[in-house]
Design a protein around this motif. Structure first.
Motif, short mmCIF file in Angstrom:
data_model
loop_
_atom_site.label_atom_id
_atom_site.label_comp_id
_atom_site.label_asym_id
_atom_site.label_seq_id
_atom_site.Cartn_x
_atom_site.Cartn_y
_atom_site.Cartn_z
N UNK A 242 0.04 11.87 23.15
CA UNK A 242 -0.25 11.67 24.56
C UNK A 242 0.15 12.89 25.39
N UNK A 243 -0.73 13.28 26.32
CA UNK A 243 -0.43 14.39 27.22
C UNK A 243 -1.04 14.09 28.59
N UNK B 75 -4.43 12.02 28.11
CA UNK B 75 -5.27 11.98 26.92
C UNK B 75 -4.45 11.74 25.67
N UNK B 76 -5.08 11.15 24.66
CA UNK B 76 -4.45 10.92 23.37
C UNK B 76 -5.51 10.91 22.29
N UNK C 91 -11.23 10.84 12.27
CA UNK C 91 -11.11 11.75 11.12
C UNK C 91 -11.07 13.21 11.55
N UNK C 92 -11.05 13.44 12.89
CA UNK C 92 -11.08 14.82 13.41
C UNK C 92 -9.83 15.08 14.26
N UNK C 93 -8.67 14.86 13.67
CA UNK C 93 -7.41 14.96 14.40
C UNK C 93 -7.16 16.38 14.93
N UNK C 94 -7.37 17.39 14.11
CA UNK C 94 -7.09 18.77 14.55
C UNK C 94 -8.04 19.24 15.65
N UNK C 95 -9.36 19.06 15.52
CA UNK C 95 -10.24 19.43 16.63
C UNK C 95 -9.93 18.65 17.90
N UNK C 96 -9.52 17.38 17.76
CA UNK C 96 -9.15 16.59 18.93
C UNK C 96 -7.92 17.17 19.61
N UNK C 97 -6.96 17.63 18.81
CA UNK C 97 -5.75 18.25 19.35
C UNK C 97 -6.09 19.52 20.12
N UNK C 98 -7.05 20.30 19.59
CA UNK C 98 -7.46 21.53 20.25
C UNK C 98 -8.08 21.23 21.61
N UNK C 99 -8.87 20.16 21.69
CA UNK C 99 -9.47 19.79 22.98
C UNK C 99 -8.41 19.39 23.98
#
Length: 280
Positions: free
Chosen positions: A121-122, A238-239, A245-253
């Motif tokens: 969460x951010x 956002x969280x 299945x796309x945890x890393x690309x989601x983190x980058x966004x």
């Protein structure tokens, strides 16, 4: 067998073989032009965002795609409530989603339920509640708690959302002003539809919602924010969806949305960048 009969027999056999071969040849030709099945690009993210951050995210998604090439598929829905479009309901159905952006209180509930990856969460934007009337209508006084109290008592109809701001107004603000008994009977909690549209159509004389949600609505006049002593600041955060299945690309966004690159767009939408101010 005469030469003539032999020739005629060979010709009939050749014609028969040609007829048998034709469907096989046609089938091969048909197979050769069948299009390949569509494959979803791995450079794609699915995001659900709630009303308060909609305008900012729609612009930031285009900006992010232009800079990174990652395609963003956006779905909109309220942070809470009983409508099928509400983000918690969409996650309960396991709709395709990688990132959700909604009121922080609702996001934390999703994390506690295991639907959002804990620790992702951010806070992205801080939102204040504003007041709107139909364009051209007389402008009421909301400058002080006392003035707002008198305005609410005089209003024939009042509307607020079924999300974070509306829940606060219905359960807390009206009680603070001592007008709950007078206003709740003529008030409406609006599900899914922007409150500004209800005001613009004349279905409510005065409406309350996040400033960022009222700004894009035509046919209304935003007369100001709630007085400071009554104001409630909501963090839109956002969280990452736990089943994505796309945890890393989601983190980058999320890193991008919480960076200084997003500040100008967030401010233009009527929010304050959460990373630049103390949390409420």
């Amino acid at each position: 067998m005469t030469a003539l009969r032999s020739f005629r027999l060979r010709r009939r056999m050749g014609s028969a073989l040609a007829l048998l071969a034709a469907p096989l040849l046609f089938g091969c030709q048909t197979l050769s032009i069948t299009p390949a099945p569509k494959v979803t690009s791995s450079a794609e993210l699915h995001v659900f965002t709630s009303g308060g951050f909609n305008i900012a995210f729609d612009a930031l998604a285009k900006q992010y795609t232009a800079e990174t090439g990652t395609r963003i598929v956006t779905g909109h829905g309220p942070s809470m409530g009983d409508t099928p479009q509400a983000i918690p309901a969409r996650l309960a159905r396991h709709e395709d989603a990688d990132v959700v952006i909604l009121a922080r209180s609702a996001l934390d509930r999703l994390a506690a339920e295991g639907k959002v990856t804990p620790g992702t969460q951010v806070d992205l934007g801080l939102s204040k509640i504003a007041v709107a009337i139909k364009a051209g209508a007389p402008i009421p006084d909301i400058s002080t708690p006392q003035a707002l109290r008198a305005t609410l008592i005089a209003a024939k109809s009042v509307a607020w959302s079924d999300s974070a701001s509306g829940v606060y107004i219905q359960t807390t603000m009206l009680d603070k002003l001592g007008v709950a008994d007078q206003v709740r009977p003529k008030g409406r909690m609006i599900p899914a539809t922007p409150v500004g549209e209800i005001v613009a159509s004349g279905q409510a004389e005065i409406g309350f919602q996040q400033l960022s949600e009222l700004k894009p609505v035509k046919g209304i006049r935003i007369i100001g924010l709630l007085p400071d002593s009554l104001q409630k600041v909501t963090a839109f955060s956002g969280g990452i969806v736990a089943y994505s299945s796309r945890q890393q690309p989601a983190r980058a966004l999320l890193d991008y949305l919480s960076s200084s690159k997003a500040d100008a767009v967030i401010r233009e939408s009527g929010l304050e960048p959460a990373s630049r101010k103390a949390k409420p």
